[in-house]
Design an enzyme around this catalytic site. Structure first.
Site, PDB file in Angstrom:
ATOM      1  N   ASN A  10       0.988  -1.025   0.028  1.00  0.00           N
ATOM      2  CA  ASN A  10       0.102   0.039   0.038  1.00  0.00           C
ATOM      3  C   ASN A  10       1.043   1.062   0.071  1.00  0.00           C
ATOM      4  OD1 ASN A  10      -2.044   2.022   0.578  1.00  0.00           O
ATOM      5  ND2 ASN A  10      -2.572   1.203   1.942  1.00  0.00           N
ATOM      6  N   PRO A  11       0.691   2.536  -1.372  1.00  0.00           N
ATOM      7  CA  PRO A  11       2.005   3.051  -1.194  1.00  0.00           C
ATOM      8  C   PRO A  11       1.698   4.125  -0.145  1.00  0.00           C
ATOM      9  CG  PRO A  11       0.068   3.177  -3.378  1.00  0.00           C
ATOM     10  CD  PRO A  11       0.090   2.318  -2.719  1.00  0.00           C
ATOM     11  N   SER A  13       0.427   3.778   2.960  1.00  0.00           N
ATOM     12  CA  SER A  13       0.229   3.354   4.283  1.00  0.00           C
ATOM     13  C   SER A  13       1.694   4.070   5.496  1.00  0.00           C
ATOM     14  CB  SER A  13       0.201   1.692   4.856  1.00  0.00           C
ATOM     15  OG  SER A  13      -0.652   1.256   4.024  1.00  0.00           O
ATOM     16  N   THR A  41      -0.950  -1.414  -4.577  1.00  0.00           N
ATOM     17  CA  THR A  41      -2.389  -1.516  -4.229  1.00  0.00           C
ATOM     18  C   THR A  41      -2.874   0.173  -5.399  1.00  0.00           C
ATOM     19  OG1 THR A  41      -2.479  -0.862  -1.788  1.00  0.00           O
ATOM     20  CG2 THR A  41      -2.136  -2.529  -2.876  1.00  0.00           C
ATOM     21  N   THR A  71      -4.650  -4.298   3.904  1.00  0.00           N
ATOM     22  CA  THR A  71      -3.904  -4.883   3.562  1.00  0.00           C
ATOM     23  C   THR A  71      -3.675  -6.656   3.803  1.00  0.00           C
ATOM     24  OG1 THR A  71      -2.638  -2.435   2.887  1.00  0.00           O
ATOM     25  CG2 THR A  71      -2.354  -4.958   2.383  1.00  0.00           C
ATOM     26  N   ASN A  73      -4.764  -8.630   5.660  1.00  0.00           N
ATOM     27  CA  ASN A  73      -6.171  -8.971   5.041  1.00  0.00           C
ATOM     28  C   ASN A  73      -6.655  -9.441   4.232  1.00  0.00           C
ATOM     29  OD1 ASN A  73      -9.014  -8.691   5.587  1.00  0.00           O
ATOM     30  ND2 ASN A  73      -8.795  -9.740   6.874  1.00  0.00           N
ATOM     31  N   THR A  95      -1.689   1.742  11.744  1.00  0.00           N
ATOM     32  CA  THR A  95      -1.639   1.938  12.992  1.00  0.00           C
ATOM     33  C   THR A  95      -1.674   1.071  14.436  1.00  0.00           C
ATOM     34  OG1 THR A  95      -3.369   3.239  12.099  1.00  0.00           O
ATOM     35  CG2 THR A  95      -3.115   3.418  14.485  1.00  0.00           C
ATOM     36  N   GLU A 278     -11.498  -4.276   9.964  1.00  0.00           N
ATOM     37  CA  GLU A 278     -12.706  -3.468   8.889  1.00  0.00           C
ATOM     38  C   GLU A 278     -13.776  -4.098   9.280  1.00  0.00           C
ATOM     39  OE1 GLU A 278     -10.759  -1.449   6.337  1.00  0.00           O
ATOM     40  OE2 GLU A 278      -9.218  -1.971   7.221  1.00  0.00           O
TER      41      GLU A 278
END
Length: 312
Positions: A10-11, A13, A41, A71, A73, A95, A278
């Site tokens: 994830n760019p 995060s 992503t 991500t 998950n 986090t 999530e």
């Protein structure tokens, strides 16, 4: 044929830390013997899930999920239904990073997280499924479990875990009773609850003592049902958690090991299910445990030996 690894990252995060270190991270997996490539992503739904499934079906030997718990998950949900599943590694950049905490993966430095693969150790770990969605760390329901979707993304980025603490302090004063029927392997519970947890590891919301006896490959969930909605009693339970896991014998708590769980509300109240941080749909929900379902790179040497039965 050389082994292949695919980094799904994830760019956005972790204040873009993964993207800054990406070249060095690629080199780490090359040192471990993998011909390595990367995929960033996008905002499209299921971006990480779809790429994980594609890479698995293309024969990649290792997938690296790099990002927050969401991500990770998604990547798990991409490969868990498949008959042939590649090994999985994680680089945490979210986090709370609960799953990385459980596997003793460094959480502050993506490059150090990647280097765990150089130890050459992994374990076959359990995966949970809630109705049709998989999870690897925690499922939960109740007011407190909803704080992960009530904290704006911008606040998470700016203030990190502190944003959750502040929001959690607000929500704990607004606990609403749920009327539940819960079935598990050796019994059932009918009554009021303020929250419940279905845990696969010992790390829940940054706390490592909520499930002090967690084993990651025994095919069993740890089910916790908080039977009280009274604030002083909830605070007592939290205090017992912080004092070495004394909560497991508290009369206001159901604490059992089980392979199968069914939870449904007995009134018209909406009960949202949180899966690895999530939103995972609403109850009624059926939980099943898939024992030793995914081979996972872990910092085995720093983990308690009772965490799993076999190291690969």
């Amino acid at each position: 044929m050389s082994k292949r690894a695919r980094i799904i990252y994830n760019p956005t995060s972790g204040r873009e830390a993964i993207r800054r270190d990406l070249v060095d991270i690629l080199n780490v997996y090359e040192q471990a013997g993998y011909e390595t490539s990367a995929y960033a992503t996008t905002a499209a739904p299921n971006s990480a899930l779809n790429e994980a499934r594609r890479a698995a079906q293309a024969g990649f030997d290792l997938l690296v999920a790099a990002g927050g718990d969401g991500t990770i998950n998604e990547v798990v949900n991409g490969i868990a239904p498949l008959e042939k599943r590649p090994m999985l590694a994680i680089i945490p950049a979210g986090t709370t990073n609960d799953y990385a905490r459980a596997l003793r993966i460094p959480r502050e430095d993506p490059l150090e997280s990647a280097k765990v693969v150089l130890q050459g150790k992994s374990a076959l770990l359990d995966v949970g499924r809630a109705n049709d969605t998989y999870f690897i760390n925690i499922a939960a329901g109740g007011s407190i479990s909803e704080l992960t979707y009530s904290v704006p993304s911008k606040l998470k980025t700016m203030y990190g875990y502190l944003a959750y603490v502040v929001k959690g302090a607000e929500l704990i004063t607004q606990v609403k009773p749920m009327h539940l029927h819960v079935k598990y392997d050796d019994g059932e519970y009918n009554g009021i609850a303020s929250m419940f947890f279905v845990a696969l590891t010992n790390s829940v919301g940054g706390f490592e003592s909520i499930v002090p006896d967690a084993q990651l490959d025994d095919g069993k969930f740890t089910l916790l049902i908080v039977k009280t909605t009274k604030l002083p009693e909830i605070i007592t339970l939290i205090t017992e958690v912080l004092n070495g896991g004394r909560h497991i014998d508290d009369p206001n708590l159901v604490y059992v090991k089980t392979e199968h769980i069914e939870i449904k509300p007995t009134n018209d109240m909406q009960v949202m299910i949180n899966l690895d941080g999530e939103y995972g749909g609403d109850a009624p929900v059926i939980f099943d445990n898939f024992q030793q379902h995914i081979r996972m790179v872990a910092n085995v040497d720093d983990m308690p030996p009772e965490s799993f039965s076999q190291v690969l």
